[in-house]
Every structure is written in structure tokens, then in C-alpha cells.
Scaffold this active site. Structure first.
Site, PDB file in Angstrom:
ATOM      1  N   GLU A 182       0.839  -1.367  -0.036  1.00 42.88           N
ATOM      2  CA  GLU A 182       0.003   0.124   0.070  1.00 42.88           C
ATOM      3  C   GLU A 182       0.959   1.413   0.098  1.00 42.88           C
ATOM      4  OE1 GLU A 182      -2.039  -0.386   3.968  1.00 42.88           O
ATOM      5  OE2 GLU A 182      -0.846   1.573   4.088  1.00 42.88           O
TER       6      GLU A 182
ATOM      7  N   CYS B 249      -2.995  -4.883   4.677  1.00 41.49           N
ATOM      8  CA  CYS B 249      -2.103  -5.639   5.457  1.00 41.49           C
ATOM      9  C   CYS B 249      -2.042  -7.047   4.616  1.00 41.49           C
ATOM     10  CB  CYS B 249      -2.198  -5.580   6.817  1.00 41.49           C
ATOM     11  SG  CYS B 249      -2.049  -4.223   7.597  1.00 41.49           S
TER      12      CYS B 249
ATOM     13  N   THR C  78       2.965   1.640  15.661  1.00 43.04           N
ATOM     14  CA  THR C  78       3.300   0.275  15.139  1.00 43.04           C
ATOM     15  C   THR C  78       3.598   0.198  13.459  1.00 43.04           C
ATOM     16  OG1 THR C  78       0.854   0.185  14.851  1.00 43.04           O
ATOM     17  CG2 THR C  78       1.665  -0.872  16.614  1.00 43.04           C
TER      18      THR C  78
ATOM     19  N   ARG D 144     -11.185   1.544  17.734  1.00 41.78           N
ATOM     20  CA  ARG D 144     -11.219   0.360  18.222  1.00 41.78           C
ATOM     21  C   ARG D 144     -12.244  -0.682  17.263  1.00 41.78           C
ATOM     22  NH1 ARG D 144     -12.676   0.618  24.619  1.00 41.78           N
ATOM     23  NH2 ARG D 144     -10.916   1.384  25.371  1.00 41.78           N
TER      24      ARG D 144
ATOM     25  N   THR E 235     -11.537  -1.297  14.577  1.00 43.24           N
ATOM     26  CA  THR E 235     -10.357  -2.309  13.880  1.00 43.24           C
ATOM     27  C   THR E 235     -10.348  -3.726  14.524  1.00 43.24           C
ATOM     28  OG1 THR E 235      -8.673  -1.601  15.112  1.00 43.24           O
ATOM     29  CG2 THR E 235      -8.901  -0.334  12.945  1.00 43.24           C
TER      30      THR E 235
ATOM     31  N   HIS F  30      -1.957 -12.514  11.290  1.00 42.40           N
ATOM     32  CA  HIS F  30      -1.378 -11.175  11.261  1.00 42.40           C
ATOM     33  C   HIS F  30      -1.339 -10.459  12.503  1.00 42.40           C
ATOM     34  CE1 HIS F  30      -0.553  -7.309   9.615  1.00 42.40           C
ATOM     35  NE2 HIS F  30      -1.703  -6.741  10.161  1.00 42.40           N
TER      36      HIS F  30
END
Lengths: 135, 344
Positions: free
Chosen positions: B78, B109, B150, B198, B200, B233
Site C-alpha cells: 500500500e 496488510c 506500529t 477500536r 478495527t 497477522h
């Protein structure tokens, strides 16, 4: 740098494509059209080895404007494993590792770019081998 | 997903840049103290991007595979350097594989594991003999945003060909689960992504990872106990263990691929990098269960069986987790200068 001349020479920049004299076996980087040793014009393309050793280096704190973000720029004199010498920018530098004889390998990195809208120029740099760094 | 030909992994590699920033340094600048969920993250140098990191992993994976002729290069990312100009074509030229397909894939991702599926499809159908699947990102979080702790940089590659006895592992099965879930996105021309905090977690990461994983377990008639390793992941250090527990996998199965605490979330490279760490430790006969996750949202699951040849091909190479021990720390000022946080 001009995009078209970069494109024409890209194999030299990204694959270390040099040349070899078919008559006497001498190898060159950057490539030549006439052998400097035997003057033969019988020259073939030859990819250089990607490994070598560091002979010496210098540190530029006032490089050309296009390298502004990369300051300081470290330039190394490298002897490749076939004996050919070249000058290259060094990557991921930790100054304490820049010792004479340190083993180095070629990596591909961004050289520079034609502003935010132009071509990105990629090319070779050399980096001290991780195994040497960790020893 | 079924293929005509059996599909094998012939070489693998992963790359983590040399530089790290501590999340306590990021928190110091924006919050006056504290730290992120992970200890540190990997930061690409000023002269690194998806192209440079992809060349690095491609060469290493091809070296392990013995330099087979490559018919396709797919790059999942990306953070491609050009909005319009294929990263695959730049790589094909640098690697000397001009007679190949070459394109970029985007699915946050999970773009790297999408590349694995596309190349597997081409090999499985007989269209090509070997292909390169790459996941690479120089992920960005907006300055001061929690993602900044992150969002990291890294790359991983697999050389995929037929499972013909020369492969080091066989991809026995794969599946996907996707839905329109607005957990994270980046609009055209925007430098940094947006997300719903959140949100996510449950409806995005956990739901898609669990749906895809459950389908894989059901289709293959296996249970978590049938696998030595599991990969999920890792957007942060905790989520892969949480989702693994819900599915019945143990910490020991997940631990070999866990790298988020030290290098952060390498986005499209994340699951493939965990696979690289896991293959570094695997023995012939081991089975690996792997589910990626990409925001937007979706998951890809793979069942991989390790073969005898891995022992010979791996010989002499330094394990990724060993290589990760060597790094240089940078402060927020250098990080901001290198990663485009300061704009004119």
C-alpha cells in the site's frame, strides 16, 4: 540526472553491468568501449560481482542540493572481488564499522528523484555486511 | 481454492531495515511519556522504499530457490513509490526477468498473501512454472496518531513453483474471506491513512481472521492440534495470540512467527515475514496454519506442509530473528526527516 540517460544506463546502475575485454580479459566498471590495457575494441558486457571490500571513505556534510535529505553522505572506495575499483555511496552507515578491509555488498537504494512529480532514480550503494557488523 | 498442479514454495526471504525507533520516543514527543503496544518498530532509511526492499528479498529468495526462470512478479503493497507505474516492472528489470508478468496488488496488510494466491493460481493452472510473490511496505501513520507506534517497514518474498520434489514446502490449501468493512482506509492523494480506532478489532481483524480460519479448518478436516505452527497477522503484539486462543491455537504455536513487539506491523509483509521466521525453525513434516488480515477488510488462509529439502536449502543462511538483533536506534527528529513527516 536526465531520465532518458538514466534509462539507457540503468543496467549499470542497478545490476553493476560493466564490461570485459575479450582479448585480454580485463574487466571494467563503468563499462568502456576500448580496453585501456590492450586497446582492443572487442568488448562484451559483464556483470560485476556484488561483493567487495572497503578501502577508504569520506564524509560529505555539504553535498549537492539534491542529496539534502541524505546528509551526511558517505562515499566509499570499494574494491570488488574481481579487483575492479569503484566509488559508491555507502548505505546504513555506522561510522565505527567503516574500517579498511570491511566486507561490503551491493544493495539497491534510491539515489535521488526529480522532485515530487518526477522520476525516482534507483542505483547501487554498498553496505557493510551484517555478519561483519555483528561480529 | 483448488489448483490443477500441486503448488510448492521453493525459496523464501524477509528483510527488516537496519533502523528502529522506540515507541516510548514517539509517545514522548506526542504524549509527554508512555509507550505504544510494542517496544519498537522498524524504520526504512531515507533511501529505502518498496522497490529497494523488494529487490533485497527477491534476490535472497531466488538464491535459495536456485535461480529458477520467473514468469510472474506480483508485489502486494500500500506504499508503492509511484501511484501509476508498476513496481513489478521495475523489479523485473532489476532482476533480469523481462519475460514475465509484473503487477502490484493492494489490500492493506493482506496484499502480500494476495500475491501468494495470484502466483499460486498461475503456477497451479500451468500458465507459469515459477513466480515471485512479494509483500512489502513502508507503512505510515499520521504524526501523533496511535498508528504511528506500529506502522513499520519491511518486505518478504516467496518463490512459488510446482510441488515437484525440489520445493521446501507445499501449499496444500488456501481460502479467503472478504467483506466491505470500513475499519481503515486511505483516500487518493492523502499521505496518511484514516481508521475507526477500536472498530478495527472485533468486526474487522477478529471476524475476518476467524471466518477464514474456521472455513480452512472445516474444509481440510483438521483441528489446531494438527499443526505445529500457527501464524496470524500481527497489527500489534497481542492480537495474534488473542485470535489464536479463540480458535484453539496455543501460544507456543504462534510464538516462532511473533515479531511485532520489536519491529512493529510491517503491513503487506507482516504474515509472510512471520512465515519466514516460522520456516527458519520448521522441520520436514511440520504443518503450518497461516491467516493474514487486511483492512477493508479480508483474510487469506493457507495450509502449508514443510518438506525434506528445507534442511538443505536453509543451510548456511542466518535466521531472520538473529539478523533482527542488529539495528541502529534513531530519534523522532531523524524519523520525521526520513519518512516524510516534515513537508514543505
Amino acid at each position: 540526472m536526465i531520465p532518458i540517460s538514466y534509462w539507457r544506463n540503468r543496467r549499470s546502475y542497478t545490476a553493476l553491468m560493466g564490461s570485459r575485454c575479450r582479448a585480454c580479459g580485463a574487466e571494467y566498471f563503468p563499462p568502456v568501449r576500448v580496453c585501456r590495457k590492450c586497446k582492443s575494441r572487442d568488448i562484451e558486457p559483464r556483470e560485476m560481482p556484488r561483493k567487495g571490500t572497503l578501502i577508504t571513505y569520506t564524509k560529505l556534510t555539504e553535498p549537492a542540493e539534491e542529496f539534502g535529505k541524505q546528509t551526511p553522505v558517505y562515499l566509499g572506495l570499494i574494491e570488488l572481488s574481481n579487483g575492479v575499483k569503484l566509488v559508491s555511496t555507502l548505505a546504513d552507515v555506522s561510522e565505527s564499522e567503516l574500517n579498511e578491509g570491511a566486507p561490503v555488498s551491493m544493495v539497491i537504494r534510491r539515489w535521488t528523484e526529480e522532485g515530487p512529480t518526477g522520476i525516482i532514480y534507483y542505483g547501487y550503494k554498498f553496505k557493510v555486511d551484517a555478519a561483519y557488523s555483528m561480529s | 481454492m483448488k489448483s490443477i498442479n500441486p503448488i510448492g514454495i521453493h525459496g523464501y526471504a524477509a528483510y527488516v531495515p537496519s533502523f528502529r525507533i522506540r515507541t516510548s520516543e514517539i509517545a514522548r514527543v506526542w504524549k509527554g511519556g508512555g509507550a505504544g503496544p510494542n517496544e519498537s518498530k522498524a524504520v526504512a532509511c531515507f533511501d529505502e522504499d518498496v522497490v529497494t526492499m523488494s529487490v533485497e528479498v527477491a534476490r535472497e529468495a531466488l538464491g535459495m530457490a536456485g535461480g529458477p526462470p520467473i514468469g510472474a512478479i506480483y508485489v502486494g503493497t500500500e506504499s508503492k513509490p509511484y501511484a501509476v507505474k508498476s513496481t513489478g516492472s521495475i523489479l523485473s528489470d532489476m532482476l533480469g526477468f523481462n519475460r514475465s508478468l509484473g503487477a502490484d496488488l493492494e489490500f492493506a496488510c493482506k496484499a502480500g498473501t494476495e500475491a501468494m494466491q495470484v502466483v499460486s493460481g498461475l503456477v497451479g493452472s500451468g500458465m507459469i512454472d515459477y513466480g515471485l510473490a512479494i509483500g512489502a511496505d513502508t507503512a505510515q501513520g499520521a504524526p501523533g496518531d496511535e498508528l504511528e507506534h506500529t506502522a513499520a517497514s519491511g518486505a518478504a518474498a516467496l518463490v512459488i513453483g510446482r510441488a515437484d520434489g525440489n520445493d521446501i514446502a507445499e501449499i496444500k490449501y488456501s481460502t479467503s474471506y472478504i467483506s466491505d468493512t470500513p475499519d481503515f482506509w486511505r483516500r487518493q492523494t492523502q499521505h496518511f491513512p484514516s481508521h475507526l480506532g477500536r472498530f478495527t478489532g472485533e468486526p474487522a481483524y477478529f471476524d475476518h481472521t476467524i471466518q477464514s480460519s474456521k472455513r480452512a479448518l472445516s474444509d481440510t478436516g483438521t483441528t489446531p492440534k494438527d499443526y505445529r505452527f500457527a501464524i496470524f497477522h500481527q497489527p500489534n503484539p497481542r492480537f495474534p495470540f488473542d485470535v489464536g486462543k479463540r480458535l484453539g491455537f496455543s501460544q507456543e504455536q504462534i510464538m516462532p512467527g511473533a515479531v511485532n513487539n520489536l519491529i512493529g506491523n510491517t503491513y503487506a509483509a507482516g504474515a509472510m515475514m512471520a512465515l519466514s521466521c516460522t520456516l527458519d525453525e520448521a522441520n520436514p513434516g511440520d504443518r503450518i496454519f497461516m491467516t493474514s488480515f487486511g483492512s477493508g477488510a479480508g483474510s487469506d488462509t493457507f495450509v502449508i506442509e514443510v518438506k525434506d529439502r528445507i534442511l538443505k536449502r536453509r543451510l548456511g543462511s542466518v535466521r531472520l530473528k538473529e539478523r533482527m538483533k542488529k539495528f541502529m536506534l534513531i530519534d523522532y527528529g531523524i524519523y520525521a526527516k526520513w519518512r516524510g513527516k516534515i513537508r514543505e
